[in-house]
Motif scaffolding. Structure first.
Motif, PDB file in Angstrom:
ATOM      1  N   LYS A  68       1.352  69.297  24.084  1.00 28.11           N
ATOM      2  CA  LYS A  68       1.233  70.226  22.957  1.00 28.11           C
ATOM      3  C   LYS A  68       1.119  69.507  21.618  1.00 28.11           C
ATOM      4  N   ASP A  69       1.455  68.222  21.578  1.00 22.12           N
ATOM      5  CA  ASP A  69       1.340  67.469  20.336  1.00 22.12           C
ATOM      6  C   ASP A  69      -0.122  67.308  19.947  1.00 22.12           C
ATOM      7  N   TRP A  70      -0.402  67.337  18.646  1.00 19.75           N
ATOM      8  CA  TRP A  70      -1.800  67.330  18.189  1.00 19.75           C
ATOM      9  C   TRP A  70      -2.532  66.046  18.552  1.00 19.75           C
ATOM     10  N   THR A  71      -1.797  64.988  18.841  1.00 20.65           N
ATOM     11  CA  THR A  71      -2.435  63.704  19.145  1.00 20.65           C
ATOM     12  C   THR A  71      -2.672  63.463  20.625  1.00 20.65           C
ATOM     13  N   SER A  72      -2.275  64.379  21.472  1.00 18.78           N
ATOM     14  CA  SER A  72      -2.245  64.106  22.917  1.00 18.78           C
ATOM     15  C   SER A  72      -3.621  63.791  23.505  1.00 18.78           C
ATOM     16  N   GLY A  73      -4.679  64.374  22.981  1.00 18.37           N
ATOM     17  CA  GLY A  73      -6.005  64.191  23.564  1.00 18.37           C
ATOM     18  C   GLY A  73      -6.654  62.858  23.251  1.00 18.37           C
ATOM     19  N   PHE A  74      -6.142  62.167  22.255  1.00 16.50           N
ATOM     20  CA  PHE A  74      -6.804  60.930  21.829  1.00 16.50           C
ATOM     21  C   PHE A  74      -6.719  59.817  22.872  1.00 16.50           C
ATOM     22  N   TYR A  75      -5.622  59.772  23.623  1.00 23.73           N
ATOM     23  CA  TYR A  75      -5.477  58.663  24.567  1.00 23.73           C
ATOM     24  C   TYR A  75      -6.540  58.736  25.665  1.00 23.73           C
ATOM     25  N   ALA A  76      -6.721  59.936  26.216  1.00 22.89           N
ATOM     26  CA  ALA A  76      -7.797  60.107  27.202  1.00 22.89           C
ATOM     27  C   ALA A  76      -9.143  59.800  26.566  1.00 22.89           C
ATOM     28  N   GLY A  77      -9.321  60.240  25.321  1.00 20.61           N
ATOM     29  CA  GLY A  77     -10.565  59.958  24.615  1.00 20.61           C
ATOM     30  C   GLY A  77     -10.808  58.474  24.441  1.00 20.61           C
ATOM     31  N   ASN A  78      -9.732  57.725  24.200  1.00 22.93           N
ATOM     32  CA  ASN A  78      -9.874  56.275  24.069  1.00 22.93           C
ATOM     33  C   ASN A  78     -10.360  55.653  25.378  1.00 22.93           C
ATOM     34  N   LEU A  79      -9.817  56.132  26.479  1.00 19.81           N
ATOM     35  CA  LEU A  79     -10.228  55.611  27.787  1.00 19.81           C
ATOM     36  C   LEU A  79     -11.688  55.945  28.078  1.00 19.81           C
ATOM     37  N   TRP A  80     -12.094  57.173  27.756  1.00 24.74           N
ATOM     38  CA  TRP A  80     -13.499  57.552  27.945  1.00 24.74           C
ATOM     39  C   TRP A  80     -14.412  56.653  27.115  1.00 24.74           C
ATOM     40  N   ILE A  82     -13.763  53.581  25.936  1.00 14.81           N
ATOM     41  CA  ILE A  82     -13.770  52.210  26.449  1.00 14.81           C
ATOM     42  C   ILE A  82     -14.673  52.121  27.679  1.00 14.81           C
ATOM     43  N   TYR A  83     -14.666  53.168  28.482  1.00 15.15           N
ATOM     44  CA  TYR A  83     -15.592  53.209  29.620  1.00 15.15           C
ATOM     45  C   TYR A  83     -17.037  53.143  29.133  1.00 15.15           C
ATOM     46  N   GLU A  84     -17.345  53.894  28.072  1.00 16.11           N
ATOM     47  CA  GLU A  84     -18.705  53.871  27.540  1.00 16.11           C
ATOM     48  C   GLU A  84     -19.073  52.487  27.010  1.00 16.11           C
ATOM     49  N   LEU A  85     -18.107  51.787  26.427  1.00 16.01           N
ATOM     50  CA  LEU A  85     -18.367  50.461  25.871  1.00 16.01           C
ATOM     51  C   LEU A  85     -18.471  49.378  26.937  1.00 16.01           C
ATOM     52  N   THR A  86     -17.687  49.520  28.014  1.00 18.53           N
ATOM     53  CA  THR A  86     -17.604  48.444  29.012  1.00 18.53           C
ATOM     54  C   THR A  86     -18.321  48.747  30.321  1.00 18.53           C
ATOM     55  N   ASN A  87     -18.529  50.047  30.586  1.00 14.07           N
ATOM     56  CA  ASN A  87     -19.108  50.480  31.859  1.00 14.07           C
ATOM     57  C   ASN A  87     -18.227  50.098  33.050  1.00 14.07           C
ATOM     58  N   ASN A  88     -16.952  49.922  32.793  1.00 16.60           N
ATOM     59  CA  ASN A  88     -15.981  49.614  33.847  1.00 16.60           C
ATOM     60  C   ASN A  88     -15.459  50.932  34.415  1.00 16.60           C
ATOM     61  N   PRO A  89     -15.741  51.253  35.674  1.00 13.93           N
ATOM     62  CA  PRO A  89     -15.360  52.557  36.232  1.00 13.93           C
ATOM     63  C   PRO A  89     -13.860  52.789  36.294  1.00 13.93           C
ATOM     64  N   ASP A  90     -13.067  51.733  36.208  1.00 11.87           N
ATOM     65  CA  ASP A  90     -11.614  51.901  36.226  1.00 11.87           C
ATOM     66  C   ASP A  90     -11.140  52.725  35.030  1.00 11.87           C
ATOM     67  N   TYR A  91     -11.788  52.543  33.897  1.00 14.86           N
ATOM     68  CA  TYR A  91     -11.417  53.316  32.710  1.00 14.86           C
ATOM     69  C   TYR A  91     -11.811  54.783  32.880  1.00 14.86           C
ATOM     70  N   LYS A  92     -12.916  55.020  33.524  1.00 12.95           N
ATOM     71  CA  LYS A  92     -13.370  56.394  33.764  1.00 12.95           C
ATOM     72  C   LYS A  92     -12.397  57.136  34.665  1.00 12.95           C
ATOM     73  N   GLU A  93     -11.955  56.485  35.715  1.00 13.74           N
ATOM     74  CA  GLU A  93     -11.016  57.129  36.644  1.00 13.74           C
ATOM     75  C   GLU A  93      -9.688  57.422  35.971  1.00 13.74           C
ATOM     76  N   LEU A  94      -9.227  56.495  35.144  1.00 14.42           N
ATOM     77  CA  LEU A  94      -7.970  56.717  34.447  1.00 14.42           C
ATOM     78  C   LEU A  94      -8.129  57.797  33.376  1.00 14.42           C
ATOM     79  N   ALA A  95      -9.283  57.822  32.736  1.00 17.37           N
ATOM     80  CA  ALA A  95      -9.558  58.855  31.738  1.00 17.37           C
ATOM     81  C   ALA A  95      -9.511  60.245  32.361  1.00 17.37           C
ATOM     82  N   LYS A  96     -10.037  60.388  33.553  1.00 15.16           N
ATOM     83  CA  LYS A  96     -10.004  61.683  34.247  1.00 15.16           C
ATOM     84  C   LYS A  96      -8.571  62.159  34.464  1.00 15.16           C
ATOM     85  N   LYS A  97      -7.705  61.222  34.847  1.00 12.40           N
ATOM     86  CA  LYS A  97      -6.309  61.583  35.118  1.00 12.40           C
ATOM     87  C   LYS A  97      -5.602  62.053  33.849  1.00 12.40           C
ATOM     88  N   TRP A  98      -5.770  61.306  32.766  1.00 13.74           N
ATOM     89  CA  TRP A  98      -5.123  61.689  31.517  1.00 13.74           C
ATOM     90  C   TRP A  98      -5.728  62.982  30.953  1.00 13.74           C
TER      91      TRP A  98
END
Length: 393
Positions: A68-80, A82-98
């Motif tokens: 419910k905190d206003w900042t909660s979505g940013f962490y998943a966004g950061n992972l998404w 980083i995935y776009e920058l690195t193309n490392n699928p590990d970040y994509k999978e973790l982004a989905k979870k968050w």
């Protein structure tokens, strides 16, 4: 070998060694240091009840918050991102979870921060998977929930529900950022209501939030019965009349984004005017990273706010695409260079899921001042992505 020759050889060796050391001191492997910080995020285990918001370097503690905190979505966004920058699928999978942990917020009508929470997470996910119908449905439902806070008499979406003894219908400049969710919801659903609400809110903000010098107030309080302005104040800045740096950055970004969806010139003009206020301010440091408030009383001995700089840097790349004014993209390049060649990137030995140091949060509470904060990372990564896209063009 004579003593004189040995003496000169020693001098030559010492001078060469000095040059070598000096060169090493000035060499900064930004890519390597960034990748080490990205790994800190990858190694942080998913926790539906503990989204990392900020980090106290002194206490070595992560400030964790619920969804419910206003900042909660940013962490998943950061992972998404980083995935776009690195193309490392590990970040994509973790982004989905968050990202999945945020879904219940689509029903939360007690806050205006739906864009920050939902679009920074599900919106970034949809960017990577444009046919994800589940993410589309969540964005539309979130827009419906956010729209319930709109008051047509005021012409704005209510920002906060707290402090009701002081405020009747508070609207903060930050709320411009949540309009992106509404604009996108219309594109997804073809329901024009979301777009119309976003435009009305932007128009009201444009009319009332700005001073003659094109800086903006943080909070405007309205009478919900007749739409009259009750007060113009700050909540997180130094004073009611000061220019809170992050508030200025929300305004620049928000109206640049509003122009993207509407092509209304008055939004573009306001973005340019407030950008000029920001970039030409006498208290903006040479490196482009602002103090937390342009009118803070102890400048230059005041904390910086790298998050405000990152928001502006990202916005100005987009503003450059509409204006071709190189002043804008030059600031963004300077910002990225200075952040990556100084002490703004956290040292690799700090075990915390953050990238940047020296953001500043809420001065009214004296909290999160001069610390790593998750949204600073978000807009820094977005700046990297946007600049990379421009360089390809």
């Amino acid at each position: 070998m004579t003593q004189k020759l040995i003496y000169y050889l020693l001098i030559l060796f010492s001078f060469s060694f000095f040059l070598s050391c000096n060169k090493q001191e000035k060499t900064y492997d930004a890519k390597s240091n960034l990748e080490s910080r990205y790994t800190k995020l990858l190694n942080y285990k998913p926790d539906s009840l503990g989204f990392p918001r900020s980090f106290s370097i002194l206490k070595k503690e992560i400030n964790k918050v619920p969804s419910k905190d206003w900042t909660s979505g940013f962490y998943a966004g950061n992972l998404w991102q980083i995935y776009e920058l690195t193309n490392n699928p590990d970040y994509k999978e973790l982004a989905k979870k968050w990202t999945a942990f945020i879904e219940k917020e689509k029903y939360n009508d007690k806050t205006h921060d739906m864009g920050f929470k939902v679009f920074s997470s599900f919106g970034q996910g949809l960017k990577q998977d444009q046919n994800n119908q589940e993410y589309k449905d969540i964005i539309v439902k979130s827009a419906q929930t956010l729209s319930s806070r709109y008051n047509d008499t005021v012409g704005s979406i209510r920002s906060w529900d707290f402090n009701k003894k002081k405020w009747s219908f508070p609207v903060i400049i930050d709320n411009m950022m949540n309009l992106e969710l509404l604009f996108e919801a219309t594109k997804i659903s073809e329901d024009s209501l979301f777009h119309k609400i976003a435009v009305k809110h932007a128009n009201t903000t444009l009319k009332n939030h700005f001073r003659k010098d094109n800086s903006c107030f943080h909070v405007l309080d309205y009478n919900p019965e007749n739409g009259a302005i009750r007060m113009k104040v700050t909540h997180q800045g130094f004073s009611d009349d000061s220019a809170w740096s992050r508030g200025q950055s929300w305004a620049i970004y928000g109206f640049t984004m509003a122009y993207r969806y509407t092509k209304d010139e008055k939004y573009l003009n306001q973005a340019k005017a407030t950008a000029a206020f920001f970039l030409n301010h006498k208290n903006l440091p040479e490196d482009g990273i602002p103090y937390w408030d342009f009118d803070a009383p102890n400048i230059p001995n005041e904390p910086r706010d790298v998050s405000a700089g990152a928001i502006v840097a990202s916005a100005l790349i987009e503003l450059y695409t509409y204006t071709k004014d190189e002043t804008y993209i030059n600031y963004s390049k300077k910002f990225l260079k200075n952040v990556q060649t100084s002490n703004y990137i956290l040292s690799s030995d700090i075990e915390a899921p953050f990238i940047l140091n020296h953001s500043s949060g809420d001065w009214s509470k004296r909290s999160e001042m001069d610390e790593p904060i998750v949204y600073g990372d978000y807009y820094f990564l977005e700046t990297l992505i946007r600049l990379k896209s421009q360089e390809k063009k």
